[in-house]
Motif scaffolding. Structure first.
Motif, PDB file in Angstrom:
ATOM      1  N   LEU A   1      13.628   3.082 131.691  1.00 50.17           N
ATOM      2  CA  LEU A   1      15.026   3.251 131.316  1.00 50.17           C
ATOM      3  C   LEU A   1      15.877   2.699 132.457  1.00 50.17           C
ATOM      4  O   LEU A   1      15.838   3.212 133.575  1.00 50.17           O
ATOM      5  N   LEU A   2      16.646   1.659 132.175  1.00 45.10           N
ATOM      6  CA  LEU A   2      17.460   0.978 133.186  1.00 45.10           C
ATOM      7  C   LEU A   2      18.884   1.513 133.248  1.00 45.10           C
ATOM      8  O   LEU A   2      19.586   1.317 134.237  1.00 45.10           O
ATOM      9  N   GLY A   3      19.318   2.151 132.173  1.00 42.07           N
ATOM     10  CA  GLY A   3      20.685   2.650 132.082  1.00 42.07           C
ATOM     11  C   GLY A   3      20.983   3.076 130.661  1.00 42.07           C
ATOM     12  O   GLY A   3      20.075   3.252 129.853  1.00 42.07           O
ATOM     13  N   ASP A   4      22.272   3.233 130.374  1.00 40.47           N
ATOM     14  CA  ASP A   4      22.679   3.545 129.009  1.00 40.47           C
ATOM     15  C   ASP A   4      24.004   2.871 128.712  1.00 40.47           C
ATOM     16  O   ASP A   4      24.771   2.546 129.614  1.00 40.47           O
ATOM     17  N   ALA A   5      24.224   2.623 127.436  1.00 43.10           N
ATOM     18  CA  ALA A   5      25.402   1.892 126.974  1.00 43.10           C
ATOM     19  C   ALA A   5      26.036   2.652 125.823  1.00 43.10           C
ATOM     20  O   ALA A   5      25.347   3.339 125.068  1.00 43.10           O
ATOM     21  N   VAL A   6      27.359   2.515 125.693  1.00 48.94           N
ATOM     22  CA  VAL A   6      28.072   3.279 124.672  1.00 48.94           C
ATOM     23  C   VAL A   6      29.018   2.383 123.882  1.00 48.94           C
ATOM     24  O   VAL A   6      29.660   1.491 124.436  1.00 48.94           O
ATOM     25  N   LEU A   7      29.075   2.621 122.581  1.00 50.61           N
ATOM     26  CA  LEU A   7      30.033   1.999 121.675  1.00 50.61           C
ATOM     27  C   LEU A   7      30.854   3.125 121.063  1.00 50.61           C
ATOM     28  O   LEU A   7      30.304   4.025 120.422  1.00 50.61           O
TER      29      LEU A   7
ATOM     30  N   GLY B   1      37.465  -0.488 118.703  1.00 52.66           N
ATOM     31  CA  GLY B   1      36.385   0.180 119.414  1.00 52.66           C
ATOM     32  C   GLY B   1      36.429  -0.129 120.893  1.00 52.66           C
ATOM     33  O   GLY B   1      37.309  -0.847 121.375  1.00 52.66           O
ATOM     34  N   GLU B   2      35.462   0.424 121.605  1.00 48.11           N
ATOM     35  CA  GLU B   2      35.374   0.248 123.052  1.00 48.11           C
ATOM     36  C   GLU B   2      33.904   0.263 123.448  1.00 48.11           C
ATOM     37  O   GLU B   2      33.092   0.948 122.817  1.00 48.11           O
ATOM     38  N   ILE B   3      33.578  -0.493 124.490  1.00 51.91           N
ATOM     39  CA  ILE B   3      32.214  -0.494 125.016  1.00 51.91           C
ATOM     40  C   ILE B   3      32.223  -0.097 126.484  1.00 51.91           C
ATOM     41  O   ILE B   3      33.233  -0.214 127.171  1.00 51.91           O
ATOM     42  N   GLY B   4      31.074   0.379 126.937  1.00 54.41           N
ATOM     43  CA  GLY B   4      30.889   0.706 128.335  1.00 54.41           C
ATOM     44  C   GLY B   4      29.416   0.878 128.624  1.00 54.41           C
ATOM     45  O   GLY B   4      28.604   1.015 127.703  1.00 54.41           O
ATOM     46  N   CYS B   5      29.068   0.865 129.896  1.00 57.05           N
ATOM     47  CA  CYS B   5      27.674   1.128 130.246  1.00 57.05           C
ATOM     48  C   CYS B   5      27.597   1.633 131.669  1.00 57.05           C
ATOM     49  O   CYS B   5      28.522   1.492 132.461  1.00 57.05           O
ATOM     50  N   ILE B   6      26.490   2.264 131.957  1.00 57.47           N
ATOM     51  CA  ILE B   6      26.189   2.743 133.298  1.00 57.47           C
ATOM     52  C   ILE B   6      24.717   2.421 133.542  1.00 57.47           C
ATOM     53  O   ILE B   6      23.861   2.699 132.699  1.00 57.47           O
ATOM     54  N   MET B   7      24.462   1.775 134.665  1.00 60.36           N
ATOM     55  CA  MET B   7      23.105   1.314 134.949  1.00 60.36           C
ATOM     56  C   MET B   7      22.588   1.934 136.237  1.00 60.36           C
ATOM     57  O   MET B   7      23.351   2.242 137.152  1.00 60.36           O
ATOM     58  N   HIS B   8      21.281   2.083 136.302  1.00 64.81           N
ATOM     59  CA  HIS B   8      20.631   2.517 137.535  1.00 64.81           C
ATOM     60  C   HIS B   8      20.889   1.445 138.591  1.00 64.81           C
ATOM     61  O   HIS B   8      20.802   0.244 138.298  1.00 64.81           O
TER      62      HIS B   8
END
Length: 191
Positions: free
Chosen positions: A86-92, A102-109
């Protein structure tokens, strides 16, 4: 009667190097390894998370596997197809039915930074938002100091539309927000 758009992906969503999929209890340790770090959470609207907070989110906000109405969010794990890590997570986020926004975002290790994984994951979310959900406009709202995320938005072909100086008192200080956007008719040329 008009058809109401919904998004119910067939998981995992495959990109060149990644698998995007719903988060599960088996991801708690991996999520904790980056979501508990102050430096990772510096520019996002939450504090470093505990194991209990992650468990609660998995049971509530992150339990969605699709989008059926405005006001909902779809958070997916970003997994290496080669290693299964698991490298991170992303959101829509689906903000508005009327405005098709809509909107996007992510957070990564941090260990996954600098390899283009965030760009690849965000491109998959843009595709889902525009092609599967039928959104007209997708935005990314980024703290100006988060230069890595701003660079991802630019690589995706998103246009910087605003620089909101000291618009929020955020984590004890005034922050300046950069707003990026992409429209559905612009999407084909940025892929």
């Amino acid at each position: 009667m008009t058809q109401v758009p919904t998004l119910q992906p067939d998981y995992p969503i495959r990109t060149e190097r990644l698998l995007l999929r719903p988060l599960a209890d088996a991801d708690i340790d991996a999520l904790l390894s980056y979501r508990s770090r102050p430096e990772v959470c510096r520019f996002v609207p939450f504090e470093p998370m505990s194991r209990e907070t992650i468990r609660e989110r998995l049971a509530t906000k992150w339990a969605n596997t699709g989008l059926s109405d405005e006001g909902q969010e779809l958070t997916l794990g970003v997994e290496s197809a080669a290693t299964g890590a698991l490298l991170g997570d992303a959101v829509l986020f689906w903000h508005s039915r009327i405005h098709a926004g809509g909107e996007i975002g992510c957070i990564m290790h941090p260990d996954a930074g600098g390899h283009g994984y965030a760009t690849e994951a965000m491109r998959a979310l843009l595709r889902m938002g525009f092609e599967d959900l039928g959104l007209h406009r997708i935005v990314a709202r980024i703290d100006e100091r988060n230069t890595a995320s701003a660079a991802v938005a630019r690589r995706l072909g998103m246009r910087q539309e605003a620089r909101l100086v000291h618009n929020e008192f955020f984590k004890g200080e005034w922050s300046t927000e950069l707003d990026f956007a992409l429209l559905d008719h612009e999407w084909p040329s940025t892929r």
